[in-house]
Scaffold this motif. Sequence first.
Motif, mmCIF file in Angstrom:
data_model
loop_
_atom_site.group_PDB
_atom_site.id
_atom_site.type_symbol
_atom_site.label_atom_id
_atom_site.label_comp_id
_atom_site.label_asym_id
_atom_site.label_seq_id
_atom_site.Cartn_x
_atom_site.Cartn_y
_atom_site.Cartn_z
ATOM 1 N N SER A 1 18.441 74.436 53.377
ATOM 2 C CA SER A 1 18.388 73.276 54.263
ATOM 3 C C SER A 1 19.508 72.299 53.967
ATOM 4 C CB SER A 1 17.028 72.581 54.142
ATOM 5 O OG SER A 1 16.828 72.071 52.831
ATOM 6 N N THR A 2 19.930 72.196 52.686
ATOM 7 C CA THR A 2 21.074 71.330 52.360
ATOM 8 C C THR A 2 22.372 71.947 52.868
ATOM 9 O OG1 THR A 2 21.399 72.320 50.153
ATOM 10 C CG2 THR A 2 19.865 70.470 50.327
ATOM 11 N N TYR A 3 22.503 73.266 52.756
ATOM 12 C CA TYR A 3 23.681 73.929 53.336
ATOM 13 C C TYR A 3 23.726 73.714 54.841
ATOM 14 C CZ TYR A 3 24.377 76.536 48.944
ATOM 15 O OH TYR A 3 24.606 76.894 47.640
ATOM 16 N N ALA A 4 22.566 73.780 55.477
ATOM 17 C CA ALA A 4 22.513 73.618 56.929
ATOM 18 C C ALA A 4 22.977 72.226 57.351
ATOM 19 C CB ALA A 4 21.095 73.877 57.433
ATOM 20 N N LEU A 5 22.580 71.203 56.592
ATOM 21 C CA LEU A 5 22.987 69.838 56.934
ATOM 22 C C LEU A 5 24.507 69.682 56.875
ATOM 23 C CD1 LEU A 5 20.267 67.707 55.084
ATOM 24 C CD2 LEU A 5 20.488 68.083 57.540
ATOM 25 N N ILE A 6 25.133 70.299 55.859
ATOM 26 C CA ILE A 6 26.595 70.215 55.756
ATOM 27 C C ILE A 6 27.239 71.067 56.845
ATOM 28 C CG2 ILE A 6 28.541 70.346 54.175
ATOM 29 C CD1 ILE A 6 26.542 70.566 51.874
ATOM 30 N N ALA A 7 26.690 72.252 57.088
ATOM 31 C CA ALA A 7 27.267 73.169 58.078
ATOM 32 C C ALA A 7 27.270 72.566 59.480
ATOM 33 C CB ALA A 7 26.499 74.489 58.081
ATOM 34 N N ASN B 1 37.162 70.830 59.413
ATOM 35 C CA ASN B 1 37.313 69.621 58.607
ATOM 36 C C ASN B 1 37.043 69.940 57.140
ATOM 37 O OD1 ASN B 1 37.429 67.043 57.597
ATOM 38 N ND2 ASN B 1 35.443 66.431 58.419
ATOM 39 N N PHE B 2 38.078 70.364 56.413
ATOM 40 C CA PHE B 2 37.898 70.766 55.028
ATOM 41 C C PHE B 2 37.605 69.587 54.103
ATOM 42 C CE2 PHE B 2 40.161 74.718 56.325
ATOM 43 C CZ PHE B 2 39.186 75.608 55.899
ATOM 44 N N ALA B 3 37.676 68.366 54.602
ATOM 45 C CA ALA B 3 37.286 67.200 53.794
ATOM 46 C C ALA B 3 35.785 66.928 53.892
ATOM 47 C CB ALA B 3 38.077 65.971 54.240
ATOM 48 N N HIS B 4 35.064 67.737 54.662
ATOM 49 C CA HIS B 4 33.644 67.483 54.892
ATOM 50 C C HIS B 4 32.822 67.638 53.612
ATOM 51 C CE1 HIS B 4 30.287 66.811 57.519
ATOM 52 N NE2 HIS B 4 29.703 67.928 57.171
ATOM 53 N N GLY B 5 33.193 68.578 52.757
ATOM 54 C CA GLY B 5 32.484 68.747 51.494
ATOM 55 C C GLY B 5 32.602 67.517 50.606
ATOM 56 N N GLU B 6 33.737 66.819 50.699
ATOM 57 C CA GLU B 6 33.926 65.609 49.892
ATOM 58 C C GLU B 6 33.088 64.447 50.432
ATOM 59 O OE1 GLU B 6 35.811 68.235 48.079
ATOM 60 O OE2 GLU B 6 36.426 67.963 50.170
ATOM 61 N N ILE B 7 32.831 64.421 51.732
ATOM 62 C CA ILE B 7 31.916 63.414 52.291
ATOM 63 C C ILE B 7 30.516 63.623 51.712
ATOM 64 C CG2 ILE B 7 30.887 62.509 54.406
ATOM 65 C CD1 ILE B 7 33.857 61.930 54.205
ATOM 66 N N GLY C 1 31.615 69.016 45.913
ATOM 67 C CA GLY C 1 31.808 69.277 47.330
ATOM 68 C C GLY C 1 32.647 70.495 47.635
ATOM 69 N N VAL C 2 33.394 70.984 46.623
ATOM 70 C CA VAL C 2 34.302 72.105 46.875
ATOM 71 C C VAL C 2 33.515 73.366 47.211
ATOM 72 C CG1 VAL C 2 36.123 73.550 45.923
ATOM 73 C CG2 VAL C 2 36.067 71.116 45.377
ATOM 74 N N MET C 3 32.663 73.788 46.293
ATOM 75 C CA MET C 3 31.914 75.016 46.522
ATOM 76 C C MET C 3 30.829 74.832 47.574
ATOM 77 S SD MET C 3 31.742 78.172 45.971
ATOM 78 C CE MET C 3 32.927 78.303 44.622
ATOM 79 N N ALA C 4 30.144 73.673 47.548
ATOM 80 C CA ALA C 4 29.097 73.447 48.552
ATOM 81 C C ALA C 4 29.693 73.407 49.951
ATOM 82 C CB ALA C 4 28.359 72.144 48.252
ATOM 83 N N GLY C 5 30.863 72.764 50.089
ATOM 84 C CA GLY C 5 31.512 72.721 51.393
ATOM 85 C C GLY C 5 31.965 74.088 51.858
ATOM 86 N N THR C 6 32.480 74.885 50.922
ATOM 87 C CA THR C 6 32.920 76.235 51.265
ATOM 88 C C THR C 6 31.738 77.097 51.700
ATOM 89 O OG1 THR C 6 34.696 76.043 49.633
ATOM 90 C CG2 THR C 6 34.197 78.248 50.457
ATOM 91 N N LYS C 7 30.618 76.985 50.976
ATOM 92 C CA LYS C 7 29.433 77.749 51.342
ATOM 93 C C LYS C 7 28.877 77.282 52.693
ATOM 94 C CE LYS C 7 27.888 78.914 46.665
ATOM 95 N NZ LYS C 7 26.829 78.721 45.650
ATOM 96 N N ALA C 8 28.905 75.968 52.929
ATOM 97 C CA ALA C 8 28.427 75.461 54.210
ATOM 98 C C ALA C 8 29.313 75.946 55.354
ATOM 99 C CB ALA C 8 28.373 73.936 54.186
ATOM 100 N N PHE C 9 30.616 76.031 55.097
ATOM 101 C CA PHE C 9 31.521 76.594 56.105
ATOM 102 C C PHE C 9 31.161 78.050 56.384
ATOM 103 C CE2 PHE C 9 35.543 79.007 56.779
ATOM 104 C CZ PHE C 9 35.767 78.603 58.082
ATOM 105 N N ALA D 1 27.671 84.427 49.183
ATOM 106 C CA ALA D 1 28.029 83.766 50.445
ATOM 107 C C ALA D 1 29.231 84.424 51.092
ATOM 108 C CB ALA D 1 28.312 82.285 50.185
ATOM 109 N N PHE D 2 30.240 84.731 50.294
ATOM 110 C CA PHE D 2 31.465 85.291 50.854
ATOM 111 C C PHE D 2 31.286 86.761 51.254
ATOM 112 C CE2 PHE D 2 32.602 82.015 47.699
ATOM 113 C CZ PHE D 2 33.027 81.052 48.598
ATOM 114 N N THR D 3 30.418 87.466 50.539
ATOM 115 C CA THR D 3 30.118 88.848 50.932
ATOM 116 C C THR D 3 29.415 88.879 52.281
ATOM 117 O OG1 THR D 3 29.902 89.478 48.595
ATOM 118 C CG2 THR D 3 28.944 90.958 50.236
#
Length: 290
Positions: free
Chosen positions: A14-20, A34-40, A217-225, A266-268
């Motif tokens: 659910s946290t990934y979904a909110l960022i995604a 928006n690759f800065a979204h993880g930093e937000i 935010g780096v990994m969480a943002g990447t996973k949300a993407f 996630a990447f697989t």
Amino acid sequence: MFWQQLINGITLGSTYALIALGYTMVYGIIQLINFAHGEIYMIGAFVGVVAVTVFQLNIFIALFVAMTVCIIIGVSVERIAYKPLRRSTRLAPLISAIGVSIFLQTLMTLIAGPQAVGFPQVINDQLYHIGSVTVSKVQVIILILASALMVGLQLIIKYLRIGKAMRAASEDYDTASLMGINVNRVISFTFALGSALAAAGGVMVGMYFNSIHPLMGVMAGTKAFCAAVLGGIGSIPGAMLGGLFLGVAEVGGVALGYGGYRDAIAFTLLILVLLFKPTGLLGRPIQRKV
């Protein structure tokens, strides 16, 4: 074991979904990742800590404060870093987004230091036993808040005037502007919504794991993407589904003894979905706006 891990996975997902949702809304309108979204999301977590520890605010008020601060930051980033490049090549705003991401990471590292910061236990946690499944009070609160925010977003998109304008702009913002829609206002509102949801996700993750750091935010943002692409980039229900699916898959992999590969899961999944269904689970081909 299955039901226990399912609950844990849905909580994380659910946290990934909110960022995604922020990724997919912005992409749906202006075709920008928006690759800065993880930093937000990261800044939202830190604002939540400051609100709780320094100002002694209630966690729900702290959540509102974090969302408000991140709305201001998100809209400012759009105005300063993205709006001037809206008519430029596709590569220019992408490079700008990466630059903003690095800037915000470095700024927060200078302010808070590189070490992890503890998130105080703001809720007297207790466990609820439903058969063989154990659910904590924090998990229940996170699930309720995340569900309420996602339902609220759907209501805004479907029934409010600004939501209808967002849907029109996502089809073709040039044509939408010719029909009287203020596209600049729509884009700013989209960034505001996405930033608020990301901030809420940051505070919830802080509550759940009791620890935050400037690079979270780096990994969480990447996973949300990845979650946004899994569900279908540009699809709001797809972003929700992708986030939940990714969270369940990640927690399931850890439960099966592959904890060392939790980030690779996630990447697989992303690679597999792109191979067999490039538009994502609920996505559809998006016409390129020229």
